[in-house]
Design a protein around this motif. Structure first.
Motif, PDB file in Angstrom:
ATOM      1  N   MET A   1       0.958  -1.450  -0.061  1.00  0.00           N
ATOM      2  CA  MET A   1       0.261  -0.287   0.107  1.00  0.00           C
ATOM      3  C   MET A   1       0.740   1.040  -0.078  1.00  0.00           C
ATOM      4  SD  MET A   1      -1.343   0.741   3.262  1.00  0.00           S
ATOM      5  CE  MET A   1      -0.031   1.051   5.077  1.00  0.00           C
ATOM      6  N   LYS A   2       0.525   2.461   0.007  1.00  0.00           N
ATOM      7  CA  LYS A   2       1.143   4.248  -0.462  1.00  0.00           C
ATOM      8  C   LYS A   2       0.530   4.508   1.013  1.00  0.00           C
ATOM      9  CE  LYS A   2       2.802   3.823  -4.767  1.00  0.00           C
ATOM     10  NZ  LYS A   2       3.751   3.112  -4.431  1.00  0.00           N
ATOM     11  N   LYS A   3       1.556   4.883   1.717  1.00  0.00           N
ATOM     12  CA  LYS A   3       1.147   5.965   2.847  1.00  0.00           C
ATOM     13  C   LYS A   3       2.609   6.625   2.511  1.00  0.00           C
ATOM     14  CE  LYS A   3       3.077   4.884   7.268  1.00  0.00           C
ATOM     15  NZ  LYS A   3       3.513   3.885   8.468  1.00  0.00           N
ATOM     16  N   VAL A   4       2.208   8.289   3.398  1.00  0.00           N
ATOM     17  CA  VAL A   4       3.032   8.948   2.917  1.00  0.00           C
ATOM     18  C   VAL A   4       4.415   9.422   4.866  1.00  0.00           C
ATOM     19  CG1 VAL A   4       3.055  11.921   3.958  1.00  0.00           C
ATOM     20  CG2 VAL A   4       1.828  10.808   2.621  1.00  0.00           C
ATOM     21  N   SER A   5       5.139   9.006   4.938  1.00  0.00           N
ATOM     22  CA  SER A   5       6.385   9.580   5.448  1.00  0.00           C
ATOM     23  C   SER A   5       7.146  10.082   5.668  1.00  0.00           C
ATOM     24  CB  SER A   5       6.829   7.525   5.446  1.00  0.00           C
ATOM     25  OG  SER A   5       7.851   6.889   6.158  1.00  0.00           O
ATOM     26  N   PHE A   6       8.177  10.041   6.909  1.00  0.00           N
ATOM     27  CA  PHE A   6       8.977  10.867   7.320  1.00  0.00           C
ATOM     28  C   PHE A   6       9.979  10.364   8.020  1.00  0.00           C
ATOM     29  CE2 PHE A   6       6.550  12.435  10.725  1.00  0.00           C
ATOM     30  CZ  PHE A   6       7.016  12.704  12.090  1.00  0.00           C
ATOM     31  N   ALA A   7      11.558  10.110   8.071  1.00  0.00           N
ATOM     32  CA  ALA A   7      12.716   9.489   8.255  1.00  0.00           C
ATOM     33  C   ALA A   7      13.486  10.468   9.594  1.00  0.00           C
ATOM     34  CB  ALA A   7      12.925   9.041   7.669  1.00  0.00           C
ATOM     35  N   PRO A  23      -1.225  -1.878   7.632  1.00  0.00           N
ATOM     36  CA  PRO A  23      -1.141  -2.532   9.110  1.00  0.00           C
ATOM     37  C   PRO A  23      -2.879  -3.440   9.374  1.00  0.00           C
ATOM     38  CG  PRO A  23      -2.550  -0.701   8.742  1.00  0.00           C
ATOM     39  CD  PRO A  23      -1.755  -0.755   7.418  1.00  0.00           C
ATOM     40  N   HIS A  24      -2.434  -3.930  10.307  1.00  0.00           N
ATOM     41  CA  HIS A  24      -3.647  -4.972  11.010  1.00  0.00           C
ATOM     42  C   HIS A  24      -4.077  -4.602  11.984  1.00  0.00           C
ATOM     43  CE1 HIS A  24      -3.186  -7.533   7.061  1.00  0.00           C
ATOM     44  NE2 HIS A  24      -1.725  -7.599   7.839  1.00  0.00           N
ATOM     45  N   ALA A  25      -5.637  -4.617  11.970  1.00  0.00           N
ATOM     46  CA  ALA A  25      -5.927  -3.807  13.919  1.00  0.00           C
ATOM     47  C   ALA A  25      -5.770  -5.313  14.843  1.00  0.00           C
ATOM     48  CB  ALA A  25      -7.373  -4.848  13.261  1.00  0.00           C
ATOM     49  N   GLY A  26      -5.503  -4.775  16.258  1.00  0.00           N
ATOM     50  CA  GLY A  26      -5.186  -5.771  16.746  1.00  0.00           C
ATOM     51  C   GLY A  26      -6.733  -5.494  17.618  1.00  0.00           C
ATOM     52  N   PRO A  27      -6.605  -5.994  18.852  1.00  0.00           N
ATOM     53  CA  PRO A  27      -7.832  -6.120  20.054  1.00  0.00           C
ATOM     54  C   PRO A  27      -8.221  -4.732  20.095  1.00  0.00           C
ATOM     55  CG  PRO A  27      -5.783  -7.261  20.804  1.00  0.00           C
ATOM     56  CD  PRO A  27      -5.227  -6.461  19.689  1.00  0.00           C
ATOM     57  N   GLY A  28      -9.523  -4.436  20.330  1.00  0.00           N
ATOM     58  CA  GLY A  28     -10.065  -3.217  20.439  1.00  0.00           C
ATOM     59  C   GLY A  28      -9.840  -2.503  19.442  1.00  0.00           C
ATOM     60  N   GLN A  29      -9.303  -2.705  17.737  1.00  0.00           N
ATOM     61  CA  GLN A  29      -9.222  -2.026  17.270  1.00  0.00           C
ATOM     62  C   GLN A  29      -9.582  -2.448  15.721  1.00  0.00           C
ATOM     63  OE1 GLN A  29      -4.367  -2.171  16.337  1.00  0.00           O
ATOM     64  NE2 GLN A  29      -4.201  -0.410  17.897  1.00  0.00           N
ATOM     65  N   ILE A  30     -10.033  -1.599  14.548  1.00  0.00           N
ATOM     66  CA  ILE A  30     -10.949  -1.698  13.665  1.00  0.00           C
ATOM     67  C   ILE A  30      -9.426  -0.917  12.438  1.00  0.00           C
ATOM     68  CG2 ILE A  30     -12.844  -1.926  14.009  1.00  0.00           C
ATOM     69  CD1 ILE A  30     -13.187   0.726  12.563  1.00  0.00           C
ATOM     70  N   ARG A  31      -9.238  -1.465  11.550  1.00  0.00           N
ATOM     71  CA  ARG A  31      -8.593  -1.419  10.159  1.00  0.00           C
ATOM     72  C   ARG A  31      -9.638  -1.375   8.509  1.00  0.00           C
ATOM     73  NH1 ARG A  31      -4.645  -4.459   6.240  1.00  0.00           N
ATOM     74  NH2 ARG A  31      -6.947  -5.342   4.928  1.00  0.00           N
ATOM     75  N   ILE A  32      -9.191   0.209   8.276  1.00  0.00           N
ATOM     76  CA  ILE A  32      -9.892   0.666   7.338  1.00  0.00           C
ATOM     77  C   ILE A  32      -9.599   0.676   5.878  1.00  0.00           C
ATOM     78  CG2 ILE A  32     -11.675   2.053   8.750  1.00  0.00           C
ATOM     79  CD1 ILE A  32     -10.304   4.317   8.142  1.00  0.00           C
ATOM     80  N   ALA A  33     -10.769   0.538   5.103  1.00  0.00           N
ATOM     81  CA  ALA A  33      -9.982   1.224   3.387  1.00  0.00           C
ATOM     82  C   ALA A  33      -9.593   3.182   3.312  1.00  0.00           C
ATOM     83  CB  ALA A  33     -10.619   0.453   2.262  1.00  0.00           C
ATOM     84  N   SER A  92      -3.447   6.308  13.319  1.00  0.00           N
ATOM     85  CA  SER A  92      -2.458   6.067  13.856  1.00  0.00           C
ATOM     86  C   SER A  92      -2.065   6.185  12.065  1.00  0.00           C
ATOM     87  CB  SER A  92      -1.490   5.963  14.276  1.00  0.00           C
ATOM     88  OG  SER A  92      -1.131   4.020  14.538  1.00  0.00           O
ATOM     89  N   SER A  93      -1.279   7.120  11.868  1.00  0.00           N
ATOM     90  CA  SER A  93      -0.466   7.011  10.207  1.00  0.00           C
ATOM     91  C   SER A  93      -1.584   6.640   9.214  1.00  0.00           C
ATOM     92  CB  SER A  93       0.606   5.971  10.493  1.00  0.00           C
ATOM     93  OG  SER A  93       1.651   6.134  11.244  1.00  0.00           O
ATOM     94  N   THR A  94      -2.639   7.605   9.144  1.00  0.00           N
ATOM     95  CA  THR A  94      -3.862   7.136   8.276  1.00  0.00           C
ATOM     96  C   THR A  94      -3.358   8.729   7.020  1.00  0.00           C
ATOM     97  OG1 THR A  94      -4.115   9.739   9.761  1.00  0.00           O
ATOM     98  CG2 THR A  94      -5.240   7.412  10.409  1.00  0.00           C
ATOM     99  N   TYR A  95      -2.033   9.295   7.234  1.00  0.00           N
ATOM    100  CA  TYR A  95      -2.203   9.371   5.697  1.00  0.00           C
ATOM    101  C   TYR A  95      -2.070   8.136   4.960  1.00  0.00           C
ATOM    102  CZ  TYR A  95      -1.098  14.368   6.879  1.00  0.00           C
ATOM    103  OH  TYR A  95      -1.707  15.318   7.397  1.00  0.00           O
ATOM    104  N   ALA A  96      -2.835   6.883   4.773  1.00  0.00           N
ATOM    105  CA  ALA A  96      -2.687   5.832   4.558  1.00  0.00           C
ATOM    106  C   ALA A  96      -3.620   5.553   3.187  1.00  0.00           C
ATOM    107  CB  ALA A  96      -1.527   4.868   5.198  1.00  0.00           C
ATOM    108  N   GLU A  97      -3.071   4.316   2.680  1.00  0.00           N
ATOM    109  CA  GLU A  97      -4.407   3.490   1.910  1.00  0.00           C
ATOM    110  C   GLU A  97      -4.979   2.691   2.731  1.00  0.00           C
ATOM    111  OE1 GLU A  97      -3.021   3.618  -2.669  1.00  0.00           O
ATOM    112  OE2 GLU A  97      -2.175   1.874  -1.348  1.00  0.00           O
ATOM    113  N   PHE A  98      -4.280   2.117   4.210  1.00  0.00           N
ATOM    114  CA  PHE A  98      -5.597   1.575   5.136  1.00  0.00           C
ATOM    115  C   PHE A  98      -4.784   2.182   6.296  1.00  0.00           C
ATOM    116  CE2 PHE A  98      -5.581  -1.798   0.982  1.00  0.00           C
ATOM    117  CZ  PHE A  98      -6.318  -2.290   1.351  1.00  0.00           C
ATOM    118  N   ALA A  99      -5.671   1.979   7.337  1.00  0.00           N
ATOM    119  CA  ALA A  99      -5.146   2.308   9.135  1.00  0.00           C
ATOM    120  C   ALA A  99      -6.066   2.447   9.524  1.00  0.00           C
ATOM    121  CB  ALA A  99      -5.188   4.651   8.366  1.00  0.00           C
TER     122      ALA A  99
END
Length: 297
Positions: A1-7, A23-33, A92-99
């Motif tokens: 996937m594409k995401k915006v990052s800085f080093a 990324p993948h959803a952990g306990p108590g989380q969801i992942r969205i497109a 977190s890291s929502t400037y992305a195709e999946f978050a």
């Protein structure tokens, strides 16, 4: 996937559009497109390395807190939401195709993904600073820098609570503030006198960080009646800097209620692509926003 990052920390030029693992959803989380992402001042403050105490990160890092999209993965223990549901929230890291989101709500009817992405952090911040400054019904709240996302939310929430609001903004945004129920005036030379002519000020919010803390204290008569979300030097003048979020799920629930009742609407001033994230940060830092800026995926 594409995401915006800085080093490295720095200006908008440190942002890169990169290929990354999903990324993948952990306990108590969801992942969205992701369909849209809210651009917030906290995003570029973190990118510059300004406020890492409240938002510790490791480099390289993704960017972004707010997003809207369609649920496609549900973590362990999550109930009440399933794949295919349209939601908006914070992660977190929502400037992305999946978050991955840690707080979310179903999108109210009639709200577009672009509009929804602009609400989570903005509404949480607006509710928090209204609470922290202690302003009540039939009192008057002065909002410096009132036309941006947080200001737009503060004006409407305060109006719904019976609070009179005086808002300062540029000349081009005076009618916009009045449309949100505020008494409006411009900043610049003589602004303190113009505010005084509009009425007594019980409490004040600095939302723009434009060097007005002394004047806000003068107008309220008490540094304890002033809150800033934008001036890191405010504590040196006895004014509280509010930078740590409260309950985002509670804020989202209140946002849904306000939107559904027709009491809250924040326009999208401009949208960008993921590849234009640096341009979005430049525009956000320049200020003078009317409503919200978002990235469209």
């Amino acid at each position: 996937m594409k995401k915006v990052s800085f080093a490295e920390f720095g200006g908008p030029d440190v942002l890169r559009l990169v290929d990354a693992e999903e990324p993948h959803a952990g306990p108590g989380q969801i992942r969205i497109a992701v369909r849209a992402v809210g651009v917030n001042p906290v995003d570029w403050r973190i990118r510059e390395g300004q406020i890492l105490g409240a938002h510790p990160i490791e480099l390289p890092s993704g960017v972004g807190l707010d997003a809207s999209g369609v649920v496609d993965e549900v973590g362990e223990g999550v109930v009440g939401v399933e794949a295919g549901d349209p939601v908006f929230g914070e992660g977190s890291s929502t400037y992305a195709e999946f978050a991955v989101l840690s707080a979310w709500a179903r999108m109210p009817e009639g709200l577009t993904f672009a509009e929804a992405a602009g609400y989570p952090s903005v509404v949480e911040t607006a509710l928090r600073v209204i609470r922290e400054v202690g302003v009540r019904s039939r009192q008057t709240l002065l909002v410096s820098g009132a036309s941006g996302g947080v200001g737009s939310a503060v004006l409407q929430i305060a109006h719904d609570r019976g609070i009179t609001v005086i808002g300062t903004a540029g000349a081009a945004n005076q009618d916009y503030l009045r449309g949100l129920g505020a008494l409006a005036t411009t900043y610049g030379e003589g602004w303190v006198g113009r505010v005084r002519r509009l009425g007594h000020v019980d409490a004040a919010l600095d939302l723009a960080g434009s060097g007005v803390i002394r004047e806000l204290v003068e107008l309220t008569g008490d540094p304890g009646k002033v809150i800033s979300i934008a001036d890191l030097g405010a504590p040196a003048l006895g004014v509280r800097f509010s930078g740590v979020a409260g309950s985002v799920p509670d804020a989202l629930a209140e946002a849904v209620d306000l939107i559904s009742r027709g009491k809250l609407r924040i326009p999208v001033e401009k949208s960008y692509t993921l590849a234009e994230a640096a341009a979005a940060h430049i525009d956000s830092q320049a200020g003078h926003t009317r409503g919200r800026r978002v990235l469209i995926i």
